[in-house]
Design an enzyme around this catalytic site. Structure first.
Site, PDB file in Angstrom:
ATOM      1  N   GLU A   1       0.824  -1.216   0.000  1.00 22.45           N
ATOM      2  CA  GLU A   1       0.000   0.000   0.000  1.00 22.45           C
ATOM      3  C   GLU A   1       0.853   1.260   0.000  1.00 22.45           C
ATOM      4  OE1 GLU A   1      -3.630  -2.273   0.535  1.00 22.45           O
ATOM      5  OE2 GLU A   1      -1.735  -2.493   1.580  1.00 22.45           O
ATOM      6  N   THR A   2       0.354   2.252  -0.701  1.00 20.78           N
ATOM      7  CA  THR A   2       0.870   3.613  -0.605  1.00 20.78           C
ATOM      8  C   THR A   2      -0.281   4.479  -0.095  1.00 20.78           C
ATOM      9  OG1 THR A   2       2.505   3.344  -2.371  1.00 20.78           O
ATOM     10  CG2 THR A   2       1.781   5.593  -1.874  1.00 20.78           C
TER      11      THR A   2
END
Length: 301
Positions: free
Chosen positions: A53-54
């Site tokens: 995830e970002t």
């Protein structure tokens, strides 16, 4: 000479649910400052970072500041798509604000696709206030090919589905399973994808009831109430190292099974991570862990 058309954004990489670098679950955290970044750019940066995830933190009002405000917008992108809830990237976002931006707030509020989420300081831990996600019993036969690809011939005690978290399957192994049983699973993720194309599946949780006898202890010998692994090839993540949101499903499930509401848990990926989990009477789940910032810089777009 600096290119005036090149924009730069502060970005950090944080290992969540661990106090040691290179363990736990890494997430990138990008501070949008005063820039309105398109969804296309957010997706491209997430693909470039290539982490599970970002996270993107944005200010909600003109006078807000990452170093002093207490309420922000928050979105999460995998390398392939946006997701509705991500626990470890929320923990990473709070750690970035607390530790790197020196934000003095005791509690942070994040406006997200899953509603308002809260992060509180609790000593060396950061506690996330997340919604409880209840699972329901599911027919194993419908998913027989997927389960074969996931656990092979390993016996299963319980099989459930949680729609509210975005579609998580919960697979509980029989109580004679050990930590080694769980850690030795080698799912065929390509076959998992091929086996299931109906319904919405975000990922699959595999969990085992903890005991001293079956090796469910942390590095200090403290017993875990339950252990788990999490596989999400549908979101481009063969295995997620530590999944905060999955513990909103696990807390709900194990509260019924164990007759308690406070848990110490470990996610048994190769990197691994430890979590303190509490199911509250108001239908929320506190998921607490430590976090370590391992990288900071600027990303050019």
């Amino acid at each position: 000479m600096a290119d005036p058309d090149v924009k730069k954004l502060p970005i950090f990489q944080v290992d969540a649910f661990t106090d040691k670098p290179f363990a736990g679950n890494p997430a990138a955290v990008c501070l949008l400052e005063d820039m309105d970044l398109t969804e296309e750019h957010q997706q491209k940066i997430a693909a470039e970072m290539n982490l599970s995830e970002t996270a993107y933190l944005r200010k909600l009002n003109p006078g807000d500041d990452f170093s002093s405000s207490s309420k922000f917008g928050l979105r999460w992108f995998t390398p392939t798509n946006e997701v509705a809830l991500c626990g470890h990237a929320t923990l990473a976002s709070a750690a970035t604000l607390f530790y790197m931006m020196k934000n003095p707030s005791s509690q942070l509020t994040f406006q997200t696709l899953s509603g308002d989420l809260f992060a509180r300081r609790e000593g060396d831990f950061i506690s996330l206030d997340l919604p409880e996600n209840k699972s329901q019993p599911q027919d194993k036969e419908t998913y027989s090919q997927l389960l074969q690809a996931l656990v092979g011939m390993t016996p299963i005690r319980d099989f459930q589905y949680c729609r509210s978290v975005g579609g998580d399957l919960l697979v509980r192994l029989t109580d004679d399973a050990t930590r080694q049983t769980l850690e030795s699973l080698r799912p065929d993720t390509a076959s998992m994808l091929a086996a299931h194309t109906q319904d919405i599946i975000r990922g699959v949780i595999v969990t085992v009831k903890g005991s001293l006898e079956n090796g469910c202890v942390d590095n200090h010998g403290e017993m875990c109430d339950f252990i788990s692994r999490y596989f999400a090839p549908w979101n481009g993540i063969p295995e997620d190292p530590v999944t905060g949101s999955a513990h909103t499903v696990l807390a709900s499930y194990w509260a019924k099974e164990l007759g308690k509401t406070e848990f110490y848990a470990r996610q048994c990926s190769a990197r691994g991570g430890d979590l303190k989990v509490r199911l509250r009477e108001d239908g929320r789940v506190d998921v607490a862990g430590k976090a370590t910032v391992v990288l900071q810089g600027m990303i050019r777009i």
